[in-house]
Design a protein around this motif. Structure first.
Motif, PDB file in Angstrom:
ATOM      1  N   GLY A 179       0.806  -1.217   0.000  1.00 44.39           N
ATOM      2  CA  GLY A 179       0.000   0.000   0.000  1.00 44.39           C
ATOM      3  C   GLY A 179       0.835   1.260   0.000  1.00 44.39           C
ATOM      4  N   ALA A 180       2.008   1.200  -0.591  1.00 41.35           N
ATOM      5  CA  ALA A 180       2.911   2.346  -0.622  1.00 41.35           C
ATOM      6  C   ALA A 180       3.670   2.325  -1.942  1.00 41.35           C
ATOM      7  CB  ALA A 180       3.890   2.301   0.550  1.00 41.35           C
ATOM      8  N   THR A 181       4.211   3.485  -2.314  1.00 42.66           N
ATOM      9  CA  THR A 181       4.916   3.580  -3.588  1.00 42.66           C
ATOM     10  C   THR A 181       6.012   4.628  -3.506  1.00 42.66           C
ATOM     11  OG1 THR A 181       4.622   3.874  -5.978  1.00 42.66           O
ATOM     12  CG2 THR A 181       3.390   5.361  -4.549  1.00 42.66           C
ATOM     13  N   THR A 182       6.924   4.592  -4.448  1.00 37.76           N
ATOM     14  CA  THR A 182       7.926   5.650  -4.597  1.00 37.76           C
ATOM     15  C   THR A 182       7.578   6.438  -5.849  1.00 37.76           C
ATOM     16  OG1 THR A 182       9.445   4.450  -6.048  1.00 37.76           O
ATOM     17  CG2 THR A 182       9.652   4.067  -3.675  1.00 37.76           C
ATOM     18  N   THR A 183       8.269   7.541  -6.056  1.00 36.56           N
ATOM     19  CA  THR A 183       8.071   8.301  -7.298  1.00 36.56           C
ATOM     20  C   THR A 183       9.293   8.159  -8.211  1.00 36.56           C
ATOM     21  OG1 THR A 183       8.849  10.285  -6.140  1.00 36.56           O
ATOM     22  CG2 THR A 183       6.465   9.975  -6.316  1.00 36.56           C
ATOM     23  N   LEU A 184      10.008   7.055  -8.062  1.00 41.92           N
ATOM     24  CA  LEU A 184      11.176   6.812  -8.915  1.00 41.92           C
ATOM     25  C   LEU A 184      10.758   6.542 -10.353  1.00 41.92           C
ATOM     26  CD1 LEU A 184      13.543   4.501  -6.810  1.00 41.92           C
ATOM     27  CD2 LEU A 184      13.492   6.990  -6.933  1.00 41.92           C
ATOM     28  N   ASN A 185      11.612   6.937 -11.288  1.00 38.89           N
ATOM     29  CA  ASN A 185      11.450   6.574 -12.684  1.00 38.89           C
ATOM     30  C   ASN A 185      12.099   5.201 -12.846  1.00 38.89           C
ATOM     31  OD1 ASN A 185      11.420   6.241 -15.434  1.00 38.89           O
ATOM     32  ND2 ASN A 185      12.596   8.089 -15.906  1.00 38.89           N
ATOM     33  N   LEU A 186      11.301   4.167 -12.731  1.00 36.77           N
ATOM     34  CA  LEU A 186      11.825   2.798 -12.679  1.00 36.77           C
ATOM     35  C   LEU A 186      12.629   2.420 -13.915  1.00 36.77           C
ATOM     36  CD1 LEU A 186       8.713   0.993 -11.126  1.00 36.77           C
ATOM     37  CD2 LEU A 186      10.684   1.975  -9.953  1.00 36.77           C
ATOM     38  N   ARG A 187      12.342   3.046 -15.050  1.00 39.87           N
ATOM     39  CA  ARG A 187      13.057   2.720 -16.283  1.00 39.87           C
ATOM     40  C   ARG A 187      14.520   3.173 -16.261  1.00 39.87           C
ATOM     41  NH1 ARG A 187      10.406   0.875 -20.689  1.00 39.87           N
ATOM     42  NH2 ARG A 187       8.142   0.681 -20.527  1.00 39.87           N
ATOM     43  N   GLU A 188      14.896   3.941 -15.251  1.00 43.83           N
ATOM     44  CA  GLU A 188      16.293   4.375 -15.121  1.00 43.83           C
ATOM     45  C   GLU A 188      17.088   3.464 -14.198  1.00 43.83           C
ATOM     46  OE1 GLU A 188      17.981   6.789 -16.652  1.00 43.83           O
ATOM     47  OE2 GLU A 188      16.269   7.417 -17.861  1.00 43.83           O
ATOM     48  N   ILE A 189      16.457   2.430 -13.643  1.00 40.06           N
ATOM     49  CA  ILE A 189      17.132   1.575 -12.672  1.00 40.06           C
ATOM     50  C   ILE A 189      18.339   0.866 -13.279  1.00 40.06           C
ATOM     51  CG2 ILE A 189      16.911  -0.593 -11.366  1.00 40.06           C
ATOM     52  CD1 ILE A 189      14.161   0.317 -10.475  1.00 40.06           C
ATOM     53  N   ALA A 190      18.165   0.203 -14.414  1.00 38.88           N
ATOM     54  CA  ALA A 190      19.257  -0.565 -15.018  1.00 38.88           C
ATOM     55  C   ALA A 190      20.436   0.334 -15.367  1.00 38.88           C
ATOM     56  CB  ALA A 190      18.766  -1.303 -16.260  1.00 38.88           C
ATOM     57  N   LYS A 191      20.157   1.481 -15.944  1.00 36.80           N
ATOM     58  CA  LYS A 191      21.228   2.403 -16.329  1.00 36.80           C
ATOM     59  C   LYS A 191      21.968   2.923 -15.096  1.00 36.80           C
ATOM     60  CE  LYS A 191      22.134   6.597 -19.001  1.00 36.80           C
ATOM     61  NZ  LYS A 191      21.545   7.718 -19.779  1.00 36.80           N
ATOM     62  N   THR A 192      21.224   3.236 -14.037  1.00 33.02           N
ATOM     63  CA  THR A 192      21.846   3.726 -12.811  1.00 33.02           C
ATOM     64  C   THR A 192      22.735   2.654 -12.196  1.00 33.02           C
ATOM     65  OG1 THR A 192      19.832   5.038 -12.432  1.00 33.02           O
ATOM     66  CG2 THR A 192      21.400   4.884 -10.620  1.00 33.02           C
ATOM     67  N   SER A 193      22.245   1.430 -12.195  1.00 34.12           N
ATOM     68  CA  SER A 193      23.025   0.309 -11.652  1.00 34.12           C
ATOM     69  C   SER A 193      24.332   0.134 -12.412  1.00 34.12           C
ATOM     70  CB  SER A 193      22.198  -0.981 -11.723  1.00 34.12           C
ATOM     71  OG  SER A 193      22.985  -2.107 -11.422  1.00 34.12           O
ATOM     72  N   ARG A 194      24.271   0.183 -13.726  1.00 31.37           N
ATOM     73  CA  ARG A 194      25.473   0.007 -14.542  1.00 31.37           C
ATOM     74  C   ARG A 194      26.494   1.109 -14.272  1.00 31.37           C
ATOM     75  NH1 ARG A 194      21.715  -1.326 -18.712  1.00 31.37           N
ATOM     76  NH2 ARG A 194      21.843   0.832 -19.416  1.00 31.37           N
ATOM     77  N   LEU A 195      26.008   2.347 -14.180  1.00 31.88           N
ATOM     78  CA  LEU A 195      26.905   3.475 -13.972  1.00 31.88           C
ATOM     79  C   LEU A 195      27.616   3.371 -12.624  1.00 31.88           C
ATOM     80  CD1 LEU A 195      27.984   6.204 -15.027  1.00 31.88           C
ATOM     81  CD2 LEU A 195      26.101   7.297 -13.797  1.00 31.88           C
ATOM     82  N   VAL A 196      26.864   3.056 -11.577  1.00 30.35           N
ATOM     83  CA  VAL A 196      27.460   2.936 -10.244  1.00 30.35           C
ATOM     84  C   VAL A 196      28.470   1.791 -10.213  1.00 30.35           C
ATOM     85  CG1 VAL A 196      26.975   2.362  -7.829  1.00 30.35           C
ATOM     86  CG2 VAL A 196      25.544   4.013  -9.028  1.00 30.35           C
TER      87      VAL A 196
END
Length: 514
Positions: A255-272
Motif C-alpha cells: 500500500g505504498a509507492t515511490t516516485t522513482l522513474n523505474l526505467r532508469e534503474i538498469a542504467k543507474t546500476s550500470r553506472l554505479v
C-alpha cells in the motif's frame, strides 16, 4: 497510496565500501543519474572528512536541481559548519546529523551516560537550526538501543527541531519483526511523531537489509535510506532498486509507492558499478545479469507460452530492452546517434563525434558492436582520470616454456615518450613490472579482476584494479578487446588516480559511520 521518500546515500555510505574512491567528476555523474532516477534526497558526502570531500559535496550541491542535497555531520559544531560551507549554492540543502545511542556505543565509543547523549544531540540540532530548515537526526545503532531510551531520543529530536528521525540498524543485527516493532512503538508512544518523518537505514550483515526496510514501511516508516546495488560499509546497505520494485510489484500488499522513474534503474546500476568498480553479482535481484534469464527447459516452455508464468517483473520496467539495431564498421553517424538516444545518452555534437571515432576504432576489431560495448565505451569516457601517463604501445612475448616479457611505451603529460621492458611470472605481471619501471612508482596491487562486457570471442574485456601506496588506494579501469591491453590501461589509470590524490589538498579518511 502512501509515498515513501527515497534517501540515496550511494555517494556517502556507498563510497565507504573498501576500495571505492570516487573523484568529484564521478560523484557528479552519479548525482546527475540519481536525478534522472528520481530520488528525493541525495546524501553527497561527509564534508568534515577532508577539504576534498567538502569540495566534492559542494560541486554536487550546485549541480543538482531536482533533489534535496544532504551533508553528513557528527554532533559537533565544526562538522555542522563544514556542511553549511559545503552546501552553499544548493537549491534544497539539508543536514544529516548523528550520534550513537546504544549501550555498547555509549560505553566504549562515546563514554557518555544517557543524559549526556541527549544533551549533546539536542545541542547539535538546535545549533543546526540556525542554518537549516530541514534536519535529519540519526540515532546511530538504534537497533541495539533500549526501546524506552530510543523513544526519549526521538522525543528530544522532535522538540529540538528535527524534521526527520532516522532509525539505523547500523550493524545489520535486526530481523524484520524486531525492526518493524521499533517503528510501531515509536508511532504509538512518542508525542508529536506525526510532525516528522521516520526513516529506515539498514545494513545487510545478516542478509536482511531489504526485508527490514520493507518491515519498517509496513510499520509506518516514511523514508527509506539505501544505495544503488546495495553497496556500502561491510556487507552493504538496503538496495534501493529492490525496495522500489518490491513496492511497485506488491502494491496490493504494501500500500505504498515511490516516485522513482523505474526505467532508469538498469542504467543507474550500470553506472554505479562502472565508476565504483564493484561488479554486480549475476544473481543479484532486479539488476543482476541473470535476473531475467531462464535456462530450465520447463521455465523456457512456460515463458514461451506466457511470460508471467516465471517472470513477475518485465525487464522493460527497469529500462532493459532487446537490441534491434546492430552496429558495425559500415554503420554511419546517424545510426550511431540513434543508438545513443535509444540507450538513453544525451550528448552534444562534439561528444557524439568523439564517441563515434572511438566506436569506429572498436568496430574495426569487432564484427558486431553490441549495446553493452557502447555503454562500456561511453562510461569509460565518463570515468577518465587526469593523464599523467598514457599508454602508447604494448608488446608481450609469452611461451609456456619461456619467461614472459613485456615492452611498454607510455607518453607523459609533458609529451615525453618512455619505454621499458620487463619480465614477470606471467604476461600481466610482466606488463605491470614494466610500468613500475617506467613510472618509478612504488605501489602494491591489492585487487585485480576481469569480466566480459559483451558476448562472443571478440567481446570487450574490462579489467578493474586497485593499487595501494602507503595508506592511499585508488582504483583503475581498462577496456579493450585484448585483455592484456585492458590490464595495462587499468593499471595506468589507477596510477594516474594515485598521483592525482597525492596532489589533492586533503586525503579523505574513511570513517565507520551510520
Amino acid at each position: 497510496m502512501r509515498k515513501i521518500h527515497i534517501f540515496d546515500t550511494t555517494l556517502r555510505d556507498g563510497e565507504q565500501s573498501p576500495g571505492v574512491n570516487l573523484n568529484t567528476k564521478e560523484k557528479l555523474e552519479i548525482a546527475y543519474q540519481l536525478e534522472k532516477l528520481g530520488v528525493d534526497r541525495i546524501e553527497a558526502g561527509f564534508p568534515a572528512a577532508s577539504p576534498g570531500d567538502l569540495a566534492a559535496v559542494n560541486a554536487v550541491a550546485r549541480a543538482v536541481k531536482n533533489a534535496s542535497v544532504i551533508g553528513l555531520a557528527r554532533s559537533r559544531e565544526q562538522d555542522i559548519d563544514a556542511v553549511v560551507e559545503a552546501l552553499k549554492g544548493a537549491q534544497d540543502p539539508a543536514l544529516h546529523v548523528f550520534l550513537a545511542t546504544s549501550p555498547i556505543h555509549r560505553k566504549h565509543k562515546l563514554r557518555m551516560e544517557k543524559d549526556q547523549v541527549l544533551e549533546t544531540a539536542e545541542r547539535a540540532i538546535k545549533y543546526a537550526k540556525q542554518y537549516f530548515s530541514k534536519i535529519e537526526f540519526s540515532a546511530e545503532d538504534a537497533g541495539r538501543t533500549e526501546l524506552d531510551f530510543l523513544c526519549q531520543v526521538t522525543d528530544m529530536a522532535i522538540r529540538a527541531g528535527a524534521t526527520v528521525v532516522n532509525i539505523p540498524d547500523t550493524v545489520g543485527y535486526m530481523n524484520p519483526s524486531e525492526y518493524g516493532n521499533i517503528f510501531k512503538t515509536l508511532k504509538e508512544q512518542v508525542p508529536g511523531i506525526e510532525k516528522i518523518q521516520l526513516s529506515a537505514h539498514c545494513h545487510d550483515d545478516l542478509g536482511m537489509a531489504t526485508a527490514n526496510a520493507l518491515a519498517a514501511i509496513l510499520n509506518g516508516a516514511d523514508q527509506i535510506e539505501g544505495t544503488i546495488n546495495g553497496i556500502g560499509e561491510r556487507a552493504g546497505n538496503t538496495a534501493i532498486e529492490e525496495v522500489a520494485m518490491a513496492l511497485a510489484t506488491r502494491a496490493d500488499f504494501f500500500g505504498a509507492t515511490t516516485t522513482l522513474n523505474l526505467r532508469e534503474i538498469a542504467k543507474t546500476s550500470r553506472l554505479v558499478s562502472k565508476l565504483t568498480g564493484m561488479i554486480v553479482p549475476g544473481n543479484k535481484a532486479i539488476v543482476g545479469a541473470n535476473a531475467f534469464a531462464h535456462e530450465s527447459g520447463i521455465h523456457q516452455d512456460g515463458m514461451l507460452k506466457e511470460k508471467t508464468t516465471y517472470e513477475i517483473i518485465s525487464p522493460e520496467t527497469i529500462g532493459l530492452r532487446d537490441s534491434k539495431l546492430v552496429l558495425g564498421k559500415h554503420s554511419g553517424r546517424a545510426a550511431f546517434r540513434e543508438k545513443l538516444i535509444d540507450l538513453g545518452y544525451e550528448l552534444d555534437e562534439e561528444a557524439v563525434n568523439t564517441a563515434f571515432a572511438k566506436f569506429k576504432d572498436l568496430a574495426d576489431k569487432k564484427k558486431n558492436v553490441m549495446d553493452e560495448d557502447i555503454r562500456a565505451m561511453l562510461e569509460e569516457k565518463l570515468a577518465e582520470s587526469p593523464e599523467v601517463y598514457s599508454l602508447e604501445t604494448i608488446e608481450v612475448s609469452y611461451g609456456n616454456k619461456s619467461t614472459p616479457s613485456a615492452t611498454i611505451r607510455v607518453r607523459t603529460a609533458e609529451g615525453e615518450v618512455k619505454e621499458q621492458t620487463a619480465e614477470g611470472n606471467g604476461s600481466v605481471d610482466a606488463i605491470y613490472n614494466a610500468i613500475d619501471g617506467l613510472t618509478t612508482e612504488n605501489v602494491e596491487l591489492e585487487d585485480y579482476s576481469i569480466k566480459s562486457v559483451s558476448h562472443g570471442k571478440d567481446a570487450l574485456g574490462e579489467v578493474h584494479v586497485v593499487l595501494k601506496q602507503d595508506e592511499v588506494s585508488a582504483q583503475g579501469r581498462g577496456l579493450s578487446t585484448d585483455i592484456l591491453e585492458a590490464s595495462a590501461r587499468a593499471y595506468i589509470d589507477a596510477l594516474n588516480r594515485l598521483i592525482e590524490k597525492r596532489k589533492s589538498p586533503g586525503r579523505r579518511d574513511k570513517m565507520s559511520l551510520i
